[in-house]
Write a protein that holds these residues in place. Structure first.
Motif: not given
Length: 688
Positions: A102-115
């Protein structure tokens, strides 16, 4: 959305670090009957508190572009395969009831580009766990996990656990099947931050929830504090915690948990009682595997350890953590702050002491440990005392060698109590925690007390505390360390070692054979004096400051006088005016004549006691420790009176007298005015 993974999913396409280091555990096979029986008895519905009180778990998902990481998140959120996804998804919060903790999750998508590498790196540093993706249908993608991504995480000093995820399992060539274990064992051995490797498919939703369950589990129920990968066994700290729990549950102290005690443990940890037949089955199972784990009374400590060890080896980390957290442990296997109600100081010139109740507990503990009744504790007996603590708190500075011991390293009762007094003064929370670790079962809030402010003591001209801290100042070769060693009963040595870090010495001092006080000497190195005095509150915790000088050396005396002036000035500037004493050390040598005259003159000008002459070489301490205690008990007698202090005092007295005279004058004027009014009224009445 509602995805129930269960208390501990066993995934045919998952390879965990526990399985890697415990070859007997094979996830591809069903659990043994014996262990399933144990699980059913002990792993009842886990309460939310088993999550360690976390409010959120932040998971960063990284990997090569096109490896499937963004689609994985989208499939998790929508419970369906997305036909198209943006380059990067915004942060996504999953509901708290998704998994059993019962603990909420926060999903962080990350960019793959070098910039956008900077943005990605910041998210990685903030993450509680990292999901590292690769494409199952692209061998190069998997190679990048070990050649680029994992070294990059190490370079960024990311400490979060890592879940390696093979995405696009449905696209892998079935003619090139390789077991996940054989594929990932090498990188798991090379990179210990990897907790689990798992394969999934967003297209078929195969094991998508399990990916994030394992990531959450790695944060809420970490393996590293519990399992020593090198020894393939429970960590020492975990064993110590379980030993304390066992001792607490063994109410009759017979070395085994009988049926009633075992049932109480089960109810306390899992809110579910055991039937007598179930308890009998548990003991039978344990006895088959560990014969010494059961005796005629019940489950012994080896049996207790066996049960928890099996939970861990079968991937049931949440079950073991549920037990540990019910008894107050955090993720570092130390007592949580909530279990340590340390009284807070309201001012810097207060200190914390053990109460009489805690001291009596320590005295009785000493007697129990002293099995040979020689009034001393051997080193092994002290180690045994802290068997139920995370570690012995006295093995390192400043506690090591800070109390009186015999040549064999034996500790007396005075030394034992002095060690606790020192730890309570310097680190009250650690002291209280260790009291609880060793078995103190009284009210924790009643174990420590905050003393009265030292400034109040000086106004009232008496101190009520039982532990006094004395700062020892002086230049090199003055004899400071010899003063500390003598307090500990150590013989004088001609070998000189300069003091480079602060040292402590603590012992019990008897006053007039009745009153017992603990004196703590704190040696301030000459080289660290400027840094020490730069702290505004450096004198707040000081009961007495002593200034040691070599009575035969001109430079030593001048340096000591200079230090005295600096400390007195510091006290006047900060308001922490401190009792001061001069100590003329090395009295066995020919005294420097000017030092004798000047020291007497200085003490007269400051209105403090004349120098105390000592010779530690001859064993003549000049009763110096009792004099230090007396100066602390009656602080007003030894506080230096400088010219500035006198002028302030005179100014205060002048204002005080002026105020009194003004009040008296005002009172007389009012009385006179009142009398005139009364006479006027009487006169008018008579005339009428």
């Amino acid at each position: 959305m509602s995805v129930c993974v269960g208390a501990s999913p066993i995934c045919p396409k998952a390879h965990s670090r526990a399985a890697l280091h415990c070859p007997a555990v094979a996830y591809e096979k069903p659990l043994s009957f014996l262990f399933c029986l144990l699980i059913s008895f002990f792993a009842a519905m886990l309460s939310p508190s088993s999550a360690g009180g976390r409010r959120e778990v932040r998971i960063a998902v990284v990997g090569d572009g096109g490896s499937g990481k963004t689609t994985l998140i989208a499939a998790m959120v929508s419970e369906s395969f997305p036909m198209s996804v943006p380059p990067v998804l915004p942060p996504t919060r999953l509901p708290h009831n998704l998994f059993p903790d019962s603990v909420p999750l926060t999903l962080i998508d990350t960019p793959s580009s070098l910039a956008k590498q900077g943005t990605r790196n910041e998210e990685l540093k903030r993450a509680d766990a990292v999901v590292l993706s690769y494409a199952c249908n692209e061998p190069v993608s998997f190679e990048r996990v070990s050649t680029y991504w994992l070294p990059e995480l190490q370079k960024l000093e990311v400490k979060a656990p890592v879940i390696v995820v093979g995405c696009k399992l449905d696209l892998r060539d079935e003619n090139q099947l390789v077991s996940l274990e054989s594929l990932t064992t090498h990188i798991m051995q090379q990179f210990t931050e990897i907790v689990t490797c798992i394969e999934c498919s967003a297209a078929t939703l195969y094991q998508v929830p399990q990916v994030f369950y394992f990531a959450q589990k790695a944060v809420l129920h970490p393996v590293d504090p519990l399992f020593d990968y090198k020894r393939h066994a429970l960590t020492d700290r975990c064993l110590r915690a379980l030993r304390r729990i066992f001792v607490l549950c063994d109410h009759d102290m017979d070395g085994a948990l009988n049926d009633e005690e075992l049932n109480e443990f089960q109810v306390r940890c899992f809110n579910a009682p055991l039937q007598p037949s179930e308890i009998a089955k548990v003991k039978t199972i344990v006895e088959q595997k560990v014969p010494e784990g059961v005796n005629s009374v019940g489950l012994t400590f080896p049996g207790f350890i066996y049960v928890h060890n099996m939970f861990l080896k079968k991937g049931q980390t949440e079950t073991l953590w549920a037990v540990l957290r019910k008894f107050g442990y955090d993720n570092h296997l130390k007592l949580q702050d909530d279990f340590l109600p340390v009284p807070s100081k309201q001012a810097s010139d207060q200190s914390v002491e053990l109460t009489d109740e805690a001291v009596e507990f320590l005295k009785s503990t000493f007697q129990l440990l002293d099995t040979d009744k020689d009034q001393y504790l051997r080193p092994d007996e002290v180690d045994k005392l802290f068997d139920t603590a995370p570690e012995s708190p006295w093995n390192d500075t400043p506690y090591k060698d800070a109390v009186e011991k015999t040549d064999m390293g034996y500790t007396s009762l005075n030394g034992f109590l002095s060690q606790w007094a020192l730890m309570t003064l310097l680190d009250p929370q650690r002291s209280l925690a260790n009291l609880i670790y060793i078995g103190y079962n009284g009210n924790p809030a009643a174990a420590l007390r905050v003393t009265r402010r030292r400034s109040v003591d000086r106004k009232k001209q008496t101190a009520e505390r039982n532990v006094f801290q004395c700062y020892v100042f002086g230049c090199k070769h003055a004899g400071k360390s010899a003063l500390l060693y003598s307090l500990l009963g150590r013989p004088f040595s001609n070998n000189y070692t300069p003091t480079t870090v602060e040292k402590y010495a603590a012992n019990v001092i008897e006053l007039k054979g009745v009153t017992r006080k603990t004196l703590i000497l704190r040696e301030i190195p000459e080289d660290g004096l400027l840094e020490f005095l730069s702290n505004q509150d450096c004198l707040a915790a000081c009961d007495v400051a002593v200034f040691v000088y070599d009575s035969s050396n001109e430079y030593s005396w001048k340096k000591s006088r200079d230090l005295l002036e600096k400390v007195v000035r510091q006290g006047e500037l900060t308001g922490y005016r401190t009792p001061c004493l001069l100590i003329a050390a090395k009295d066995d040598l020919t005294p420097f004549p000017r030092a004798v005259l000047d020291s007497v003159k200085v003490t007269q000008e400051l209105e403090i006691k004349t120098p105390i002459h000592v010779s530690m070489k001859l064993g003549d301490s000049g009763n110096v420790y009792n004099k230090i205690i007396n100066a602390a008990v009656h602080p007003h007698l030894s506080i230096p009176e400088t010219e500035i202090a006198r002028r302030k005092k005179q100014h205060y007295q002048f204002l005080h007298h002026t105020l009194i005279f003004s009040l008296v004058g005002a009172a007389m004027a009012i009385a006179g005015f009142t009398a005139c009014r009364v006479r006027t009224v009487k006169k008018n009445t008579t005339t009428a």
